[in-house]
Scaffold this motif. Structure first.
Motif, short mmCIF file in Angstrom:
data_model
loop_
_atom_site.label_atom_id
_atom_site.label_comp_id
_atom_site.label_asym_id
_atom_site.label_seq_id
_atom_site.Cartn_x
_atom_site.Cartn_y
_atom_site.Cartn_z
N SER A 167 32.77 42.06 36.70
CA SER A 167 32.49 43.39 36.11
C SER A 167 33.18 44.50 36.92
N ALA A 168 33.12 44.40 38.24
CA ALA A 168 33.74 45.41 39.09
C ALA A 168 35.26 45.44 38.89
N LEU A 169 35.87 44.27 38.85
CA LEU A 169 37.32 44.21 38.64
C LEU A 169 37.71 44.72 37.26
N THR A 170 36.87 44.47 36.25
CA THR A 170 37.14 44.98 34.91
C THR A 170 37.10 46.50 34.87
N VAL A 171 36.13 47.08 35.55
CA VAL A 171 36.04 48.56 35.61
C VAL A 171 37.24 49.13 36.35
N ILE A 172 37.61 48.50 37.45
CA ILE A 172 38.78 48.98 38.21
C ILE A 172 40.05 48.90 37.35
N GLY A 173 40.18 47.81 36.59
CA GLY A 173 41.33 47.69 35.72
C GLY A 173 41.37 48.75 34.64
N MET A 174 40.23 49.08 34.05
CA MET A 174 40.17 50.13 33.04
C MET A 174 40.52 51.48 33.63
N LEU A 175 40.06 51.76 34.85
CA LEU A 175 40.40 53.02 35.50
C LEU A 175 41.89 53.09 35.81
N GLY A 176 42.47 51.96 36.24
CA GLY A 176 43.89 51.95 36.56
C GLY A 176 44.76 52.21 35.36
N VAL A 177 44.34 51.73 34.19
CA VAL A 177 45.10 51.95 32.96
C VAL A 177 44.89 53.35 32.42
N SER A 178 43.71 53.92 32.63
CA SER A 178 43.34 55.18 31.97
C SER A 178 43.81 56.42 32.72
N ILE A 179 43.76 56.39 34.05
CA ILE A 179 44.09 57.59 34.83
C ILE A 179 45.61 57.71 34.98
N PRO A 180 46.17 58.90 34.74
CA PRO A 180 47.63 59.08 34.85
C PRO A 180 48.14 58.81 36.27
N GLU A 181 49.36 58.34 36.34
CA GLU A 181 49.94 57.99 37.64
C GLU A 181 50.12 59.21 38.54
N ALA A 196 46.90 46.93 36.97
CA ALA A 196 45.73 46.88 36.08
C ALA A 196 46.06 46.14 34.79
N GLY A 197 47.25 46.38 34.23
CA GLY A 197 47.63 45.70 33.00
C GLY A 197 47.82 44.21 33.20
N VAL A 198 48.49 43.83 34.29
CA VAL A 198 48.70 42.41 34.58
C VAL A 198 47.36 41.73 34.83
N MET A 199 46.45 42.40 35.51
CA MET A 199 45.15 41.81 35.81
C MET A 199 44.38 41.53 34.52
N ARG A 200 44.40 42.44 33.58
CA ARG A 200 43.69 42.24 32.32
C ARG A 200 44.32 41.11 31.51
N TYR A 201 45.65 41.08 31.45
CA TYR A 201 46.33 40.01 30.72
C TYR A 201 46.07 38.66 31.36
N ALA A 202 46.16 38.61 32.70
CA ALA A 202 45.95 37.35 33.41
C ALA A 202 44.52 36.85 33.21
N ARG A 203 43.56 37.74 33.23
CA ARG A 203 42.16 37.33 33.03
C ARG A 203 41.96 36.76 31.63
N SER A 204 42.43 37.48 30.61
CA SER A 204 42.25 37.00 29.23
C SER A 204 42.97 35.68 29.00
N SER A 205 44.20 35.59 29.51
CA SER A 205 44.98 34.38 29.32
C SER A 205 44.37 33.20 30.06
N MET A 206 43.85 33.45 31.26
CA MET A 206 43.23 32.37 32.03
C MET A 206 41.95 31.89 31.35
N LEU A 207 41.16 32.81 30.83
CA LEU A 207 39.94 32.41 30.12
C LEU A 207 40.27 31.58 28.88
N ASP A 208 41.33 31.96 28.18
CA ASP A 208 41.74 31.19 27.01
C ASP A 208 42.22 29.80 27.41
#
Length: 320
Positions: free
Chosen positions: A134-148, A199-211
């Motif tokens: 859950s913590a890593l998911t929140v961090i990933g969402m923040l990384g994608v949402s906040i401007p660089e 953050a994007g790679v982390m989300r893709y890797a998580r979804s792909s690994m779960l699949d």
């Protein structure tokens, strides 16, 4: 495999030609005389109208559009992009000077984001449903949402101005020669540039690994008594890697083009900074040349992604 690579290259050739045509059409539609960006402006200023007309004829500017495009295209293949209308220097020299800085910044950011994002994504998938996930998911969402640029300004304020650990701008100091000398200047911009991609790679890797972990071959591997680390690393992660490779491959040109904001924030002397300067000064030839370079990087990334995907998953090249 070689046949597959050749086929992909043959597909890209007409696409590259069409892009060059569109870029030249854009140059033709921009304000100003074509002579102004085909020769050195200093030499242009010393010519009278008769000499200018003779120059236009010698350059083939009185020829039909398709003839002029072909002359420009052949010059482009030889590395001749024309001249900057504001600086009077060859555009090829501008690109040769600025591009290495951008490639250095984008390359380091890509390595950081690839390694960190893949490891965190796989770790999050293995800890599915836990507080860590859950913590890593929140961090990933923040990384994608906040401007660089926000992360960049915070990093400058904290690590550059308040703590004084790192320089706040530029690529090097006088006397810096080697990569290690320039490394302190590279740390902040590369880390900030890698945040969104991580953050994007982390989300893709998580979804792909779960699949991948839900597939029948994973259950078969476990039923054979293989160690869990072997099942996850050699069977699950390899299958999960394919969509991650696609994402990473197409993010490389995005990093090159998208580093404009970071280069502005940290005053990094790269191609993105030059692009902003050319837009402000209405230096259309430089703008179009950098745009052409970015699009060609996308095509090259597409080829690399296709080849890597075929190497990881033989079904891709067999299906092709």
């Amino acid at each position: 495999m070689l046949t597959y690579i050749i086929r992909r290259i043959l597909i890209l050739i007409p696409m590259a030609f069409a892009i060059c045509f569109l870029v030249y059409l854009g140059l033709e539609l921009t304000p100003g005389d074509a002579v102004s960006y085909m020769i050195n402006p200093d030499a242009l200023g010393s010519m009278n109208p008769e000499q200018l007309e003779a120059l236009r004829q010698s350059l083939g500017l009185g020829q039909p559009f398709h003839v002029r495009f072909w002359v420009w295209f052949t010059n482009l293949l030889q590395g001749n992009f024309g001249y900057s209308t504001t600086g009077g220097v060859p555009i090829s020299s501008i690109i040769a000077t600025r591009l290495p800085a951008t490639l250095e910044l984008a390359g380091v950011a890509l390595v950081i984001s690839t390694v960190l994002g893949s490891l965190l994504g796989v770790f999050s998938a293995l800890k599915r449903g836990t507080v860590t996930d859950s913590a890593l998911t929140v961090i990933g969402m923040l990384g994608v949402s906040i401007p660089e640029f926000f992360f960049g300004l915070v990093a400058i304020l904290v690590f550059g101005l308040n703590l004084g650990w790192l320089p706040v701008g530029g690529r090097s100091m006088p006397g810096d020669i080697t990569f290690l000398d320039r490394l302190p200047h590279l740390v902040m911009p590369s880390l900030v540039l890698s945040i969104m991609l991580t953050a994007g790679v982390m989300r893709y890797a998580r979804s792909s690994m779960l699949d991948a972990l839900s597939r029948d071959f994973i259950k078969t591997a476990r039923s054979k008594g293989l160690p869990e680390w072997r099942v996850n690393a050699l069977h699950g992660f390899r299958v999960a890697l394919t969509p991650v490779v696609v994402l990473i491959g197409f993010r490389l040109p995005v990093l090159i083009g998208g580093s404009v904001i970071i280069e502005q924030v940290f005053q990094w002397p790269g191609i993105g900074n030059e692009f902003i300067s050319a837009v402000r000064s209405q230096d259309y030839p430089v703008v179009m040349s950098i745009a052409l370079l970015t699009v060609m990087a996308v095509l090259l990334a597409s080829l690399i992604v296709d080849v890597l995907t075929a190497l990881i998953d033989p079904r891709v090249r067999l299906g092709a």
